[in-house]
Design a protein around this motif. Structure first.
Motif, PDB file in Angstrom:
ATOM      1  N   ILE A 316      11.935  12.125  -9.063  1.00 17.92           N
ATOM      2  CA  ILE A 316      10.583  11.630  -9.343  1.00 17.92           C
ATOM      3  C   ILE A 316      10.278  10.505  -8.367  1.00 17.92           C
ATOM      4  N   ALA A 317       9.227  10.673  -7.598  1.00 18.96           N
ATOM      5  CA  ALA A 317       8.846   9.647  -6.625  1.00 18.96           C
ATOM      6  C   ALA A 317       8.318   8.412  -7.349  1.00 18.96           C
ATOM      7  N   PRO A 318       8.696   7.221  -6.895  1.00 23.91           N
ATOM      8  CA  PRO A 318       8.125   6.006  -7.498  1.00 23.91           C
ATOM      9  C   PRO A 318       6.621   5.934  -7.229  1.00 23.91           C
ATOM     10  N   LEU A 319       5.927   5.183  -8.037  1.00 25.82           N
ATOM     11  CA  LEU A 319       4.476   5.124  -7.955  1.00 25.82           C
ATOM     12  C   LEU A 319       3.996   4.581  -6.609  1.00 25.82           C
ATOM     13  N   ARG A 320       4.757   3.685  -6.010  1.00 32.32           N
ATOM     14  CA  ARG A 320       4.344   3.111  -4.716  1.00 32.32           C
ATOM     15  C   ARG A 320       4.318   4.157  -3.609  1.00 32.32           C
ATOM     16  N   LEU A 323       0.412   6.411  -4.220  1.00 33.66           N
ATOM     17  CA  LEU A 323      -0.649   5.507  -4.664  1.00 33.66           C
ATOM     18  C   LEU A 323      -1.975   6.226  -4.903  1.00 33.66           C
ATOM     19  N   GLU A 324      -2.149   7.419  -4.312  1.00 32.42           N
ATOM     20  CA  GLU A 324      -3.391   8.155  -4.550  1.00 32.42           C
ATOM     21  C   GLU A 324      -3.525   8.603  -6.001  1.00 32.42           C
ATOM     22  N   ASP A 325      -2.393   8.624  -6.738  1.00 29.06           N
ATOM     23  CA  ASP A 325      -2.442   9.003  -8.153  1.00 29.06           C
ATOM     24  C   ASP A 325      -2.802   7.829  -9.068  1.00 29.06           C
ATOM     25  N   VAL A 326      -2.749   6.610  -8.529  1.00 34.55           N
ATOM     26  CA  VAL A 326      -2.910   5.424  -9.378  1.00 34.55           C
ATOM     27  C   VAL A 326      -4.259   5.373 -10.093  1.00 34.55           C
ATOM     28  N   PRO A 327      -5.414   5.554  -9.400  1.00 37.23           N
ATOM     29  CA  PRO A 327      -6.695   5.479 -10.129  1.00 37.23           C
ATOM     30  C   PRO A 327      -6.809   6.501 -11.254  1.00 37.23           C
ATOM     31  N   LEU A 328      -6.327   7.721 -11.008  1.00 36.37           N
ATOM     32  CA  LEU A 328      -6.403   8.771 -12.024  1.00 36.37           C
ATOM     33  C   LEU A 328      -5.551   8.409 -13.240  1.00 36.37           C
ATOM     34  N   LEU A 329      -4.336   7.946 -13.007  1.00 36.12           N
ATOM     35  CA  LEU A 329      -3.467   7.530 -14.106  1.00 36.12           C
ATOM     36  C   LEU A 329      -4.058   6.341 -14.857  1.00 36.12           C
ATOM     37  N   PHE A 330      -4.546   5.366 -14.101  1.00 37.05           N
ATOM     38  CA  PHE A 330      -5.096   4.151 -14.705  1.00 37.05           C
ATOM     39  C   PHE A 330      -6.298   4.494 -15.577  1.00 37.05           C
ATOM     40  N   ARG A 354      -9.005  -0.970  -5.257  1.00 36.36           N
ATOM     41  CA  ARG A 354      -8.263  -1.436  -4.073  1.00 36.36           C
ATOM     42  C   ARG A 354      -7.062  -2.288  -4.493  1.00 36.36           C
ATOM     43  N   THR A 355      -7.259  -3.117  -5.513  1.00 38.60           N
ATOM     44  CA  THR A 355      -6.151  -3.947  -5.995  1.00 38.60           C
ATOM     45  C   THR A 355      -5.031  -3.079  -6.554  1.00 38.60           C
ATOM     46  N   LEU A 356      -5.389  -2.068  -7.339  1.00 36.69           N
ATOM     47  CA  LEU A 356      -4.390  -1.167  -7.911  1.00 36.69           C
ATOM     48  C   LEU A 356      -3.580  -0.475  -6.825  1.00 36.69           C
ATOM     49  N   GLN A 357      -4.253  -0.059  -5.763  1.00 41.27           N
ATOM     50  CA  GLN A 357      -3.575   0.717  -4.729  1.00 41.27           C
ATOM     51  C   GLN A 357      -2.870  -0.147  -3.687  1.00 41.27           C
ATOM     52  N   SER A 358      -3.056  -1.458  -3.785  1.00 41.22           N
ATOM     53  CA  SER A 358      -2.337  -2.355  -2.872  1.00 41.22           C
ATOM     54  C   SER A 358      -1.109  -2.971  -3.535  1.00 41.22           C
ATOM     55  N   TYR A 359      -0.895  -2.658  -4.818  1.00 38.02           N
ATOM     56  CA  TYR A 359       0.207  -3.236  -5.585  1.00 38.02           C
ATOM     57  C   TYR A 359       1.433  -2.328  -5.475  1.00 38.02           C
ATOM     58  N   ALA A 360       2.632  -2.920  -5.503  1.00 37.85           N
ATOM     59  CA  ALA A 360       3.873  -2.156  -5.296  1.00 37.85           C
ATOM     60  C   ALA A 360       4.355  -1.428  -6.545  1.00 37.85           C
ATOM     61  N   TRP A 361       3.911  -1.788  -7.733  1.00 38.65           N
ATOM     62  CA  TRP A 361       4.282  -1.165  -9.011  1.00 38.65           C
ATOM     63  C   TRP A 361       5.796  -1.057  -9.199  1.00 38.65           C
ATOM     64  N   PRO A 362       6.485  -2.193  -9.281  1.00 38.40           N
ATOM     65  CA  PRO A 362       7.938  -2.146  -9.505  1.00 38.40           C
ATOM     66  C   PRO A 362       8.305  -1.499 -10.836  1.00 38.40           C
ATOM     67  N   GLY A 363       7.419  -1.601 -11.826  1.00 37.49           N
ATOM     68  CA  GLY A 363       7.697  -0.979 -13.124  1.00 37.49           C
ATOM     69  C   GLY A 363       7.140   0.418 -13.260  1.00 37.49           C
ATOM     70  N   ASN A 364       6.575   0.947 -12.171  1.00 36.71           N
ATOM     71  CA  ASN A 364       6.072   2.312 -12.106  1.00 36.71           C
ATOM     72  C   ASN A 364       5.022   2.623 -13.179  1.00 36.71           C
ATOM     73  N   VAL A 365       5.016   3.860 -13.691  1.00 37.78           N
ATOM     74  CA  VAL A 365       3.952   4.289 -14.597  1.00 37.78           C
ATOM     75  C   VAL A 365       3.965   3.491 -15.899  1.00 37.78           C
ATOM     76  N   ARG A 366       5.158   3.092 -16.349  1.00 39.71           N
ATOM     77  CA  ARG A 366       5.228   2.299 -17.582  1.00 39.71           C
ATOM     78  C   ARG A 366       4.477   0.981 -17.412  1.00 39.71           C
ATOM     79  N   GLU A 367       4.634   0.337 -16.263  1.00 41.59           N
ATOM     80  CA  GLU A 367       3.925  -0.908 -16.001  1.00 41.59           C
ATOM     81  C   GLU A 367       2.422  -0.651 -15.886  1.00 41.59           C
TER      82      GLU A 367
END
Length: 463
Positions: A316-320, A323-330, A354-367
């Motif tokens: 499973i690829a980490p969220l970082r 990042l194109e999936d971040v807005p849809l998940l959010f 833009r803020t969501l997609q510039s973040y590294a998301w160390p906690g991935n989808v749970r975060e």
């Protein structure tokens, strides 16, 4: 001012029964970069309008046959929240404020400043763009079925994972899932089970790292009454309960070595024994294991057990890395939270995306899920406020901390903070803020636009 040859800043349905006023306003807006459709009556505007209209409506209030307010009511009936800007005479301010309470996006007083009109329309177009993007995301989620509904995302990495899951699900072999904390390893394991021939039987998860070492053997294999102190009756273990279905062993790298031997025997022979018992019990199950790191690099993990489990692997690829999936998940988690708590769903501005997609998301989808829940429940906070609470915007106290700033910057920060505090005090009631600060509506609107202050951030209902 935008050149008319550039791409339009937005689409405007302009409604005014006075031809000269309509033509001059239309010309100005076209010069400002908008695509404009002029209408001489509310009926003509309604004939041009569809619920998918990708723009806003700007309408005069006083028109024969059907007023701007009546037009607005009809538009809002078709598309709740649709941005309508009303143009009113100087003596109609009370009426305009009432229209705001009924759902108008904003109102402009005649004679209006063309630049003020352009600013208002630009913000209204941005709101409409966000509404349509939100609708597109919701339609994508609602039209999804099968594994697309379980695993949300359109990135190449998640699409590959979906295909691998569907392939492995049919093979009924043991699988190791690798992924960082919070990437959704259990969800992937559930998907493997759901799309497998074993889907009608139990899916049984167990976190090997969350159970005390003294209890994990009983959890896995069960025990007979009297097997140890406190074992008052027979207990069926996870292996036995999962027979016919799927056993998911999360954080398997933390399993004690002596239990690894028993697990290997159970997998090889398809037989277990309860603690305190001597009767062999046949089990038929699929084992899916999950780990954060390569099990071959874990010195305490048995090599023979690794090869027994490692018939197939899923990564499973980490969220970082997607990042194109971040807005849809959010947006998905914001919508879920809003529905659960009966809240109006917030739209996601470009800056927050833009803020969501510039973040590294160390906690991935749970975060991400936790951030989305907070965002949905506290309308005053932006994504940046939640992700970076230590990086506060310039407050009144900060002015004294950096006296070397230019005077204009300090004055602007002071002015913005006063307006924000007044909006917070009055819960977004614009009329009360106007009275408190002794500002006309036009001036207050201009300052709020200049400082990027949104009324909706301070109230859950229209003012």
């Amino acid at each position: 001012m935008s050149d008319s040859s550039q791409s339009p800043r937005g689409k405007v349905l302009l409604v005014d029964d006075e031809a000269a006023v309509r033509r001059s306003t239309e010309k100005w807006l076209q010069m400002a970069g908008f695509e404009v459709i002029g209408c001489s009556s509310a009926a003509e505007a309604l004939a041009q309008f569809t619920p998918e209209f990708p723009g806003v409506v700007v309408s005069d209030v006083k028109m024969p046959e059907m007023t701007g307010q009546a037009l607005m009511a009809e538009l809002l009936k078709q598309v709740p929240g649709f941005p309508v800007v009303l143009v009113t005479g100087h003596g109609d301010v009370d009426m305009a404020l009432a229209a705001m309470r009924q759902g108008a996006y904003d109102f402009i007083e005649k004679p209006f400043n063309p630049e003020r009109l352009v600013e208002t329309i630009q913000r209204a177009c941005e709101k409409r763009r966000l509404m349509l993007e939100n609708l597109r995301l919701q339609q994508h989620l609602s039209s999804s079925s099968g594994i697309d509904r379980r695993l949300i995302g359109m990135s190449p990495a998640i699409q590959r994972l979906k295909q691998e899951i569907l392939t492995q699900a049919e093979l009924d072999t043991n699988v190791i899932i690798y992924g960082e904390t919070g990437t959704g390893k259990e969800l992937v394991a559930q998907s493997l089970h759901e799309f497998s021939p074993r889907s009608s039987k139990n899916f049984v998860p167990i976190n090997c790292g969350a159970i005390p070492e003294s209890l994990i053997e009983s959890e896995l294999f069960g025990h007979e009454a009297g097997a140890f102190t406190g074992a008052n009756k027979r207990r069926i273990g996870k292996f036995e309960y999962a027979s016919g279905g799927t056993l998911f062993l999360d954080e398997i790298e933390s399993m004690p070595q002596h239990l690894q031997i028993k697990l290997l025997r159970a997998l090889q022979e398809g037989v277990i024994e309860r603690l305190g018992g001597n009767t062999p019990i046949s089990v038929d199950l699929r084992v899916i294991a999950a780990a954060k790191t390569d099990l071959r690099e874990e010195e305490s993990f048995r090599e023979d057990l690794f090869y027994r489990l490692n018939v197939a692997q899923l990564h499973i690829a980490p969220l970082r890395e997607r990042l194109e999936d971040v807005p849809l998940l959010f947006e998905h988690y914001v919508r879920m939270t809003s529905e659960e708590h009966a809240r109006e769903q917030r739209l996601l501005p470009d800056q927050d995306i833009r803020t969501l997609q510039s973040y590294a998301w160390p906690g991935n989808v749970r975060e991400l899920k936790n951030i989305a829940m907070r965002y949905a429940l506290d309308r005053r906070m932006s994504v940046a406020d939640i992700l970076f609470p230590e990086e506060k915007p310039l407050q009144l106290s900060a002015l004294n901390d950096d006296p070397g700033q230019p005077l204009a910057v300090q004055v602007a920060a002071f002015e913005a903070e006063v307006i924000k505090r007044s909006l917070e005090l009055h819960q977004g009631n614009i009329k009360a803020v106007m009275e408190t600060l002794d500002l006309p509506r036009r001036t207050l609107n201009q300052k709020m636009a200049r400082y990027g202050i949104n009324r909706s951030d301070f109230t859950s209902t229209p003012d």
